[in-house]
Design a protein around this motif. Structure first.
Motif, short mmCIF file in Angstrom:
data_model
loop_
_atom_site.label_atom_id
_atom_site.label_comp_id
_atom_site.label_asym_id
_atom_site.label_seq_id
_atom_site.Cartn_x
_atom_site.Cartn_y
_atom_site.Cartn_z
N GLY A 1 0.81 -1.21 0.00
CA GLY A 1 0.00 0.00 0.00
C GLY A 1 0.85 1.25 0.00
N GLU A 2 1.96 1.23 0.72
CA GLU A 2 2.84 2.40 0.79
C GLU A 2 3.44 2.73 -0.58
OE1 GLU A 2 6.96 3.83 3.08
OE2 GLU A 2 6.04 1.89 3.53
N LEU A 3 3.93 1.70 -1.28
CA LEU A 3 4.51 1.93 -2.61
C LEU A 3 3.45 2.39 -3.60
CD1 LEU A 3 6.92 -1.14 -2.87
CD2 LEU A 3 7.55 1.25 -2.50
N THR A 4 2.24 1.87 -3.46
CA THR A 4 1.16 2.28 -4.35
C THR A 4 0.82 3.74 -4.15
OG1 THR A 4 0.23 0.04 -4.34
CG2 THR A 4 -1.22 1.83 -5.03
N ARG A 5 0.63 4.14 -2.92
CA ARG A 5 0.29 5.55 -2.65
C ARG A 5 1.38 6.50 -3.14
NH1 ARG A 5 -1.70 2.93 1.94
NH2 ARG A 5 0.25 3.27 3.08
N GLU A 6 2.64 6.10 -2.93
CA GLU A 6 3.75 6.95 -3.37
C GLU A 6 3.75 7.11 -4.88
OE1 GLU A 6 8.62 7.20 -2.84
OE2 GLU A 6 7.60 5.25 -2.66
N PHE A 7 3.56 6.00 -5.59
CA PHE A 7 3.57 6.09 -7.06
C PHE A 7 2.42 6.94 -7.56
CE2 PHE A 7 2.26 4.81 -11.27
CZ PHE A 7 3.46 4.87 -11.97
#
Length: 279
Positions: free
Chosen positions: A259-265
């Protein structure tokens, strides 16, 4: 076939430059890696889809990523039926546009599943021309794709088609803008996907601009290698991005979506789109 590519694309994705979050299904029945437990495949797919949707992606693309080695054309009923079950559960638990990609180039399975689960688009790796792939030589069947869509009343389902697909080389070289034009005007593509040589590598920005210069109204979607590192720069030039490689910690495709990588992207991608509008 309509040539109003932008209107059809915007009609599905709401006028956005969408981030298409990849739901990499675990190995399905019939594949060497299948665990024997379809419910585990469903649970992981729903988990990943929910994480992606909550992270802000604009659409989901369900794919049989772990069914390697892939058939050139998957027709096995146990695999296609299981993929449809998984896709239906993803659709039930999310509320964004849904796409289907059955590898390696299984347009009939993808369209059949899309029609059954009310998905809005498919990804097709080889729509026109011929490619030498790790599954052997795969030839265009654009003529059959268009007729099958008509037969199943599926002409509303968009075909997002790869130009010079990854993990492959064209059987013969042709000018890239000519291939792109043939895909859209003669092959029935609704948008063009540009990828690098493999899943870890994005297409070059120069290639994106080459196609845009040749066909101004063609929606261009990035099809590989998308990470937070690339998001803003590519977001400033492309019309969408497939987000899979950058969604897993350390690019380990066996792991659940982060979820963290998704939000960042998503945040960086949208900042790139804002830069494009301001330019």
């Amino acid at each position: 076939m309509s040539n109003n590519y932008r209107a059809r694309f915007d009609g599905v994705f709401g006028g956005k430059a969408p981030v298409l979050g990849m739901v990499h299904m675990l190995a399905l029945p019939g594949a060497p890696g299948f665990s024997g437990k379809l419910n585990d495949v469903i649970d992981r797919a729903v988990q990943d889809a929910t994480t992606l949707a909550e992270g802000g992606v604009d659409a989901l693309l369900v794919e049989n990523f772990h069914d390697y080695p892939f058939y050139p054309m998957t027709t096995e009923p146990e695999t296609v039926a299981a993929a449809a079950v998984v896709a239906r559960e993803v659709a039930r638990h999310t509320d964004v546009p849904l796409g289907i990609n059955i590898l390696r180039n299984s347009w009939k399975a993808s369209l059949g599943i899309a029609a059954a689960v009310d998905a809005q688009f498919i990804r097709l790796n080889i729509l026109t021309d011929a490619a030498v792939t790790d599954q052997g030589i795969i030839n265009s069947e654009a003529y059959a794709v268009a007729r099958y869509k008509k037969a199943i009343d599926g002409e509303h389902i968009l075909t997002l088609a790869d130009l010079l697909t990854k993990h492959a080389m064209p059987l013969v070289d042709r000018p890239v803008p000519v291939i792109a034009g043939d895909m859209l005007k003669r092959g029935g593509a609704d948008a063009i996907i540009l990828a690098g040589h493999d899943s870890s590598e994005p297409a070059s920005i120069e290639r994106v601009n080459q196609i845009k210069d040749a066909i101004e109204d063609a929606p261009i979607v990035l099809g590989s290698g998308m990470t937070a590192e690339h998001a803003a720069n590519y977001g400033a030039v492309a019309d969408g991005a497939v987000f899979g490689w950058g969604s897993k910690k350390d690019h380990d495709m066996d792991l659940p979506v982060s979820g963290e990588l998704t939000r960042e992207f998503v945040q960086l991608w949208r900042s790139g789109k804002e830069q494009q509008k301001a330019a």
